[in-house]
Motif scaffolding. Structure first.
Motif, PDB file in Angstrom:
ATOM      1  N   ARG A  96       5.239   9.469   6.834  1.00 43.86           N
ATOM      2  CA  ARG A  96       4.992   8.182   6.189  1.00 43.86           C
ATOM      3  C   ARG A  96       4.775   7.083   7.228  1.00 43.86           C
ATOM      4  O   ARG A  96       3.882   6.245   7.082  1.00 43.86           O
ATOM      5  CB  ARG A  96       6.149   7.821   5.262  1.00 43.86           C
ATOM      6  CG  ARG A  96       5.902   6.524   4.495  1.00 43.86           C
ATOM      7  CD  ARG A  96       6.963   6.254   3.457  1.00 43.86           C
ATOM      8  NE  ARG A  96       6.677   5.032   2.732  1.00 43.86           N
ATOM      9  CZ  ARG A  96       5.854   4.938   1.704  1.00 43.86           C
ATOM     10  NH1 ARG A  96       5.213   6.023   1.270  1.00 43.86           N
ATOM     11  NH2 ARG A  96       5.646   3.789   1.094  1.00 43.86           N
TER      12      ARG A  96
ATOM     13  N   THR B  71       1.333   5.071   7.679  1.00 43.53           N
ATOM     14  CA  THR B  71       1.379   3.611   7.571  1.00 43.53           C
ATOM     15  C   THR B  71       0.759   2.964   8.801  1.00 43.53           C
ATOM     16  O   THR B  71       0.010   1.981   8.689  1.00 43.53           O
ATOM     17  CB  THR B  71       2.832   3.142   7.399  1.00 43.53           C
ATOM     18  OG1 THR B  71       3.383   3.724   6.216  1.00 43.53           O
ATOM     19  CG2 THR B  71       2.908   1.631   7.285  1.00 43.53           C
TER      20      THR B  71
ATOM     21  N   ARG C 204      -3.007   3.406   8.601  1.00 45.21           N
ATOM     22  CA  ARG C 204      -3.564   2.461   7.631  1.00 45.21           C
ATOM     23  C   ARG C 204      -3.647   1.058   8.227  1.00 45.21           C
ATOM     24  O   ARG C 204      -4.686   0.383   8.117  1.00 45.21           O
ATOM     25  CB  ARG C 204      -2.711   2.427   6.377  1.00 45.21           C
ATOM     26  CG  ARG C 204      -3.180   1.445   5.314  1.00 45.21           C
ATOM     27  CD  ARG C 204      -2.043   1.023   4.404  1.00 45.21           C
ATOM     28  NE  ARG C 204      -0.979   0.331   5.132  1.00 45.21           N
ATOM     29  CZ  ARG C 204       0.154  -0.065   4.574  1.00 45.21           C
ATOM     30  NH1 ARG C 204       0.397   0.192   3.315  1.00 45.21           N
ATOM     31  NH2 ARG C 204       1.065  -0.705   5.298  1.00 45.21           N
TER      32      ARG C 204
ATOM     33  N   HIS D  40      -3.916  -7.388  -1.809  1.00 42.06           N
ATOM     34  CA  HIS D  40      -2.978  -7.538  -2.916  1.00 42.06           C
ATOM     35  C   HIS D  40      -2.824  -9.011  -3.314  1.00 42.06           C
ATOM     36  O   HIS D  40      -2.710  -9.335  -4.504  1.00 42.06           O
ATOM     37  CB  HIS D  40      -1.621  -6.950  -2.537  1.00 42.06           C
ATOM     38  CG  HIS D  40      -1.615  -5.451  -2.496  1.00 42.06           C
ATOM     39  ND1 HIS D  40      -0.513  -4.713  -2.122  1.00 42.06           N
ATOM     40  CD2 HIS D  40      -2.590  -4.541  -2.780  1.00 42.06           C
ATOM     41  CE1 HIS D  40      -0.801  -3.419  -2.189  1.00 42.06           C
ATOM     42  NE2 HIS D  40      -2.055  -3.298  -2.575  1.00 42.06           N
TER      43      HIS D  40
ATOM     44  N   THR E  11      -0.798   4.313  -8.276  1.00 40.68           N
ATOM     45  CA  THR E  11       0.564   4.511  -7.767  1.00 40.68           C
ATOM     46  C   THR E  11       1.087   5.928  -7.977  1.00 40.68           C
ATOM     47  O   THR E  11       2.104   6.305  -7.388  1.00 40.68           O
ATOM     48  CB  THR E  11       1.534   3.535  -8.458  1.00 40.68           C
ATOM     49  OG1 THR E  11       1.475   3.730  -9.870  1.00 40.68           O
ATOM     50  CG2 THR E  11       1.179   2.095  -8.116  1.00 40.68           C
TER      51      THR E  11
ATOM     52  N   LEU F  47       1.222   8.461   1.081  1.00 40.67           N
ATOM     53  CA  LEU F  47       1.058   7.063   0.674  1.00 40.67           C
ATOM     54  C   LEU F  47       0.225   7.011  -0.597  1.00 40.67           C
ATOM     55  O   LEU F  47      -0.735   7.760  -0.758  1.00 40.67           O
ATOM     56  CB  LEU F  47       0.373   6.239   1.771  1.00 40.67           C
ATOM     57  CG  LEU F  47       1.130   6.023   3.079  1.00 40.67           C
ATOM     58  CD1 LEU F  47       0.310   5.151   4.018  1.00 40.67           C
ATOM     59  CD2 LEU F  47       2.492   5.403   2.840  1.00 40.67           C
TER      60      LEU F  47
ATOM     61  N   TRP G  48      -2.498   2.675  -3.888  1.00 39.43           N
ATOM     62  CA  TRP G  48      -2.196   1.245  -3.875  1.00 39.43           C
ATOM     63  C   TRP G  48      -1.755   0.796  -2.483  1.00 39.43           C
ATOM     64  O   TRP G  48      -2.099  -0.311  -2.044  1.00 39.43           O
ATOM     65  CB  TRP G  48      -1.121   0.946  -4.911  1.00 39.43           C
ATOM     66  CG  TRP G  48      -0.763  -0.505  -5.033  1.00 39.43           C
ATOM     67  CD1 TRP G  48       0.393  -1.106  -4.624  1.00 39.43           C
ATOM     68  CD2 TRP G  48      -1.567  -1.543  -5.590  1.00 39.43           C
ATOM     69  NE1 TRP G  48       0.370  -2.446  -4.900  1.00 39.43           N
ATOM     70  CE2 TRP G  48      -0.830  -2.752  -5.494  1.00 39.43           C
ATOM     71  CE3 TRP G  48      -2.841  -1.580  -6.166  1.00 39.43           C
ATOM     72  CZ2 TRP G  48      -1.319  -3.956  -5.960  1.00 39.43           C
ATOM     73  CZ3 TRP G  48      -3.330  -2.794  -6.627  1.00 39.43           C
ATOM     74  CH2 TRP G  48      -2.576  -3.967  -6.513  1.00 39.43           C
ATOM     75  N   ASP G  49      -1.000   1.640  -1.782  1.00 34.63           N
ATOM     76  CA  ASP G  49      -0.604   1.323  -0.408  1.00 34.63           C
ATOM     77  C   ASP G  49      -1.797   1.355   0.542  1.00 34.63           C
ATOM     78  O   ASP G  49      -1.907   0.508   1.436  1.00 34.63           O
ATOM     79  CB  ASP G  49       0.471   2.305   0.080  1.00 34.63           C
ATOM     80  CG  ASP G  49       1.782   2.144  -0.669  1.00 34.63           C
ATOM     81  OD1 ASP G  49       2.068   1.020  -1.122  1.00 34.63           O
ATOM     82  OD2 ASP G  49       2.524   3.146  -0.810  1.00 34.63           O
ATOM     83  N   TRP G  50      -2.680   2.331   0.365  1.00 37.71           N
ATOM     84  CA  TRP G  50      -3.855   2.414   1.231  1.00 37.71           C
ATOM     85  C   TRP G  50      -4.784   1.220   1.029  1.00 37.71           C
ATOM     86  O   TRP G  50      -5.478   0.791   1.968  1.00 37.71           O
ATOM     87  CB  TRP G  50      -4.620   3.709   0.954  1.00 37.71           C
ATOM     88  CG  TRP G  50      -4.020   4.933   1.571  1.00 37.71           C
ATOM     89  CD1 TRP G  50      -3.339   5.923   0.926  1.00 37.71           C
ATOM     90  CD2 TRP G  50      -4.046   5.309   2.952  1.00 37.71           C
ATOM     91  NE1 TRP G  50      -2.942   6.885   1.825  1.00 37.71           N
ATOM     92  CE2 TRP G  50      -3.358   6.545   3.069  1.00 37.71           C
ATOM     93  CE3 TRP G  50      -4.585   4.729   4.101  1.00 37.71           C
ATOM     94  CZ2 TRP G  50      -3.194   7.203   4.289  1.00 37.71           C
ATOM     95  CZ3 TRP G  50      -4.417   5.381   5.325  1.00 37.71           C
ATOM     96  CH2 TRP G  50      -3.735   6.601   5.411  1.00 37.71           C
TER      97      TRP G  50
ATOM     98  N   SER H  75      -3.992  -1.883   0.344  1.00 37.06           N
ATOM     99  CA  SER H  75      -3.267  -3.150   0.434  1.00 37.06           C
ATOM    100  C   SER H  75      -3.987  -4.177   1.295  1.00 37.06           C
ATOM    101  O   SER H  75      -3.833  -5.376   1.113  1.00 37.06           O
ATOM    102  CB  SER H  75      -1.868  -2.906   1.008  1.00 37.06           C
ATOM    103  OG  SER H  75      -1.960  -2.427   2.342  1.00 37.06           O
TER     104      SER H  75
ATOM    105  N   THR I  12       4.466  -3.295   8.423  1.00 43.65           N
ATOM    106  CA  THR I  12       3.075  -3.607   8.106  1.00 43.65           C
ATOM    107  C   THR I  12       2.258  -3.971   9.336  1.00 43.65           C
ATOM    108  O   THR I  12       1.039  -4.136   9.222  1.00 43.65           O
ATOM    109  CB  THR I  12       3.001  -4.766   7.102  1.00 43.65           C
ATOM    110  OG1 THR I  12       3.728  -5.895   7.618  1.00 43.65           O
ATOM    111  CG2 THR I  12       3.593  -4.362   5.765  1.00 43.65           C
TER     112      THR I  12
END
Length: 376
Positions: free
Chosen positions: A93, A97, A100, A187, A203, A210, A213-215, A217, A309
């Motif tokens: 993860r 992250t 991304r 977002h 989601t 991931l 929705w996370d990808w 963002s 982030t």
């Protein structure tokens, strides 16, 4: 009395033996190797050897204690790599992250710094501009300033009561908490349109641990401040590259296109850009590699926060190895980053090569419409 001439030696059909001496060329080759030998030794000792050592560490479970080349260090093979991609957990993860975050970073930084550098180069290359030396020095100055020092300055600028938020307040905008806001820019834009919650379709699932929705963002608010810093500090170096390329464009070619009726945009698009295509490819390549290797700005300004982030693969590799003392996984992340850079560089080269192939053979020309519907 007559004398007979000595008989010629009999020929056996064999060629005379070739000279085995080195000669002048041989001495030149030897001298060349002697000159480059120190560089080869230095590169092998301080570049190639550490890479091979890091590759070995990525195949072990070394915790930083003692030497990684002893039999006491467990050899795990490719387990460090498979854990990053196939096993559900924090390691995968965090890596996804960071990838991304870096993808959004590259997608904004590379085009922005390239466009800004080209624009600045066109400005300082203008023959009618006065004070060229001053503007060239001013535009290039951020590139030679310490990135750590500039990062500290940007921390004050983007503070909650910093100059950026005060300027936004004058415009009637309530500035965010730049280094404490983990929301993605996309977002935030969707929230202004009334989409505050993520749709269930985005989601429920997604690649590599991931959700979609996370990808989707977008870069976080904190990452945008780092992006602004990097674009400002790197455009000066690329400006010099574009400036050197622009000065090599023949003036007669630009004047001929002007006489043929080409507008300023047509001259730039059909004359200038094709002439500096090689430099553009160089700038894009260097920008792509540097963007994937971003580390010092993240280390100074955010250290991957808020909510990871702003974490990048380079910083994740450092944190995994030197903070979590998992040197095997940290080295594996660094080689994954190396492969990502290679793949994107080859793709970019392929795209640029395809454009060169699609373009007409010997220089693209502008076309000027003339009365009667013909073009010249």
């Amino acid at each position: 009395m007559t004398t007979e001439a000595p008989a010629a030696p009999a020929t056996t059909g064999e060629r005379p033996p070739r000279r085995t001496g080195r000669g002048i060329r041989g001495n030149e080759n030897l001298a060349g190797w002697l000159f480059v030998a120190p560089v080869i030794v230095i590169l092998g000792l301080f570049l190639l050897l550490p890479i091979l050592m890091a590759l070995w560490v990525s195949l072990t479970d070394w915790n930083g204690q003692g030497s990684p080349f002893t039999t006491q260090v467990p050899f795990v093979g490719v387990d460090n790599y498979t854990t990053l991609f196939t096993e559900d957990g924090l390691a995968r993860r965090d890596l996804m992250t960071s990838i991304r975050n870096n993808i959004y970073y590259v997608a904004i930084v590379v085009p922005a710094q390239t466009a800004l550098a080209l624009g600045l180069a066109l400005i300082v290359n203008n023959r009618m501009l006065r004070g060229k030396a001053f503007f060239r020095s001013a535009f290039y100055f951020p590139s030679v300033t310490s990135s750590v020092a500039i990062s500290v300055v940007f921390l004050f600028l983007f503070a909650n009561s910093g100059a950026v938020n005060q300027l936004l307040g004058v415009l009637g905008i309530d500035g965010p908490q730049w280094f404490a806001d983990s929301r993605g820019v996309l977002h935030l834009l969707l929230a202004t349109l009334g989409l505050d919650t993520a749709p269930a379709a985005l989601t429920d699932g997604g690649p590599f641990g991931l959700s979609w929705w996370d990808w989707l963002s977008g870069p976080s608010v904190a990452m945008t401040s780092i992006i602004a810093l990097v674009v400002w500090t790197t455009s000066g170096t690329f400006m010099l590259m574009f400036l050197a390329a622009l000065q090599s464009v023949p003036v007669a070619l630009d004047e001929a296109s002007t006489l043929d009726g080409a507008s300023r945009w047509q001259r730039f698009r059909h004359v200038t850009l094709p002439m500096i295509r090689a430099t553009t490819f160089l700038v894009l390549t260097l920008g792509l590699i540097g963007s994937w290797q971003v580390f010092d700005q993240v280390y100074v300004m955010s250290q991957g926060e808020p909510a990871k982030t702003t974490i990048t693969p380079a910083y994740l590799s450092y944190r995994t190895a030197f903070r979590d003392f998992d040197y095997g996984s940290g080295a594996a992340i660094s080689f994954v980053l190396f492969l990502i850079i290679i793949v994107f560089t080859l793709l970019q080269r392929r795209v640029m090569a395809d454009r060169d192939t699609d373009a007409p053979a010997a220089g693209r020309r502008w076309r000027r419409r003339v009365p009667g519907g013909s073009s010249s």
